[in-house]
Design a protein around this motif. Structure first.
Motif, short mmCIF file in Angstrom:
data_model
loop_
_atom_site.label_atom_id
_atom_site.label_comp_id
_atom_site.label_asym_id
_atom_site.label_seq_id
_atom_site.Cartn_x
_atom_site.Cartn_y
_atom_site.Cartn_z
N CYS A 48 0.84 -1.21 0.00
CA CYS A 48 0.00 0.00 0.00
C CYS A 48 0.87 1.25 0.00
N GLY A 49 1.99 1.17 -0.72
CA GLY A 49 2.85 2.33 -0.87
C GLY A 49 3.72 2.66 0.32
N MET A 82 3.16 -9.06 -1.99
CA MET A 82 3.62 -8.05 -2.92
C MET A 82 2.65 -7.74 -4.05
N ILE A 83 1.61 -8.53 -4.19
CA ILE A 83 0.71 -8.38 -5.34
C ILE A 83 0.12 -6.97 -5.42
#
Length: 220
Positions: A48-49, A82-83
């Protein structure tokens, strides 16, 4: 000839690969003690950044045993995590497939040193880093600490040993000079890595293979 040596980290940050790219032989220190809370089985990616520290579980971790005497329990669902940030990139599926192949019990034992060695080698192949990579266990060096590094260099016919700047307190220039070796320290963090030293995976997925390869070839 320039030589560098370091523990086999799990998908280490870009500076690790910059170090590899700047020497003739890179020695993976697979037969040194496993250090808890090191980057041997953990690193940082984005979720999520934001920075997310991940750990791939290792069975019966002990600092009294060598890295190549430890075994992964599973892959820690790394690529599942990581998706969100990286899953749509063009290279994601290819690297995921290779990662799963390396972790497959049908291919290797799950040995931590062996898995990390193969993953480091694969990333170097992707980034067109041609440096020869070997395992320290293949050199049969008995010494420890600074003497071990010197003996490794001597056995390989090196003229210069290159180490990250964090090792300044570990190695003495005079001792290396007495052994016929130049000692060089490199600091990549502020030059090619940001405030957070993300795993090389973040650079590959966010910048692309070609751009990361160009960074490694650039002169600092």
């Amino acid at each position: 000839m320039r030589v560098a040596a370091f523990q086999p980290y799990l998908f280490p940050y870009i500076g690790y690969f910059k170090l590899i790219s700047e020497v003739d032989i890179f020695v993976v220190l697979d037969d040194v003690s496993f250090r808890k809370k090191s980057y041997i089985n953990r690193n940082t990616i984005k979720i999520c950044g934001k920075p997310h520290n991940f750990t791939v579980p290792v069975k019966d971790v002990s600092q009294n045993r060598l890295i190549n005497q430890h075994y992964y329990m599973n892959d820690g669902d790394l690529f599942v995590k990581m998706i969100g940030d990286y899953g749509r990139t063009a290279i994601f599926g290819h690297l995921k497939e290779y990662y799963e192949y390396v972790f497959s019990e049908n291919n290797i034992s799950g040995n931590v040193a062996e898995v990390n060695f193969l993953l480091i080698s694969k990333v170097c192949e992707m980034l067109q880093v041609k440096t020869k990579i070997i395992k320290s266990s293949s050199l049969l060096i008995d010494a420890v600490g600074e003497r071990r590094i010197i003996d490794i260099c001597t056995s390989l016919g090196a003229s210069c040993y290159v180490n990250p700047v964090g090792g300044i307190g570990l190695y003495g220039e005079e001792t290396f000079l007495q052994a016929g070796l130049d000692l060089e320290f490199k600091d990549y963090r502020g030059l090619i890595a940001g405030d957070v030293a993300y795993s090389i995976l973040d650079d590959i997925f966010s910048k692309g293979v070609c751009n990361v390869s160009n960074i490694l070839r650039s002169t600092l």
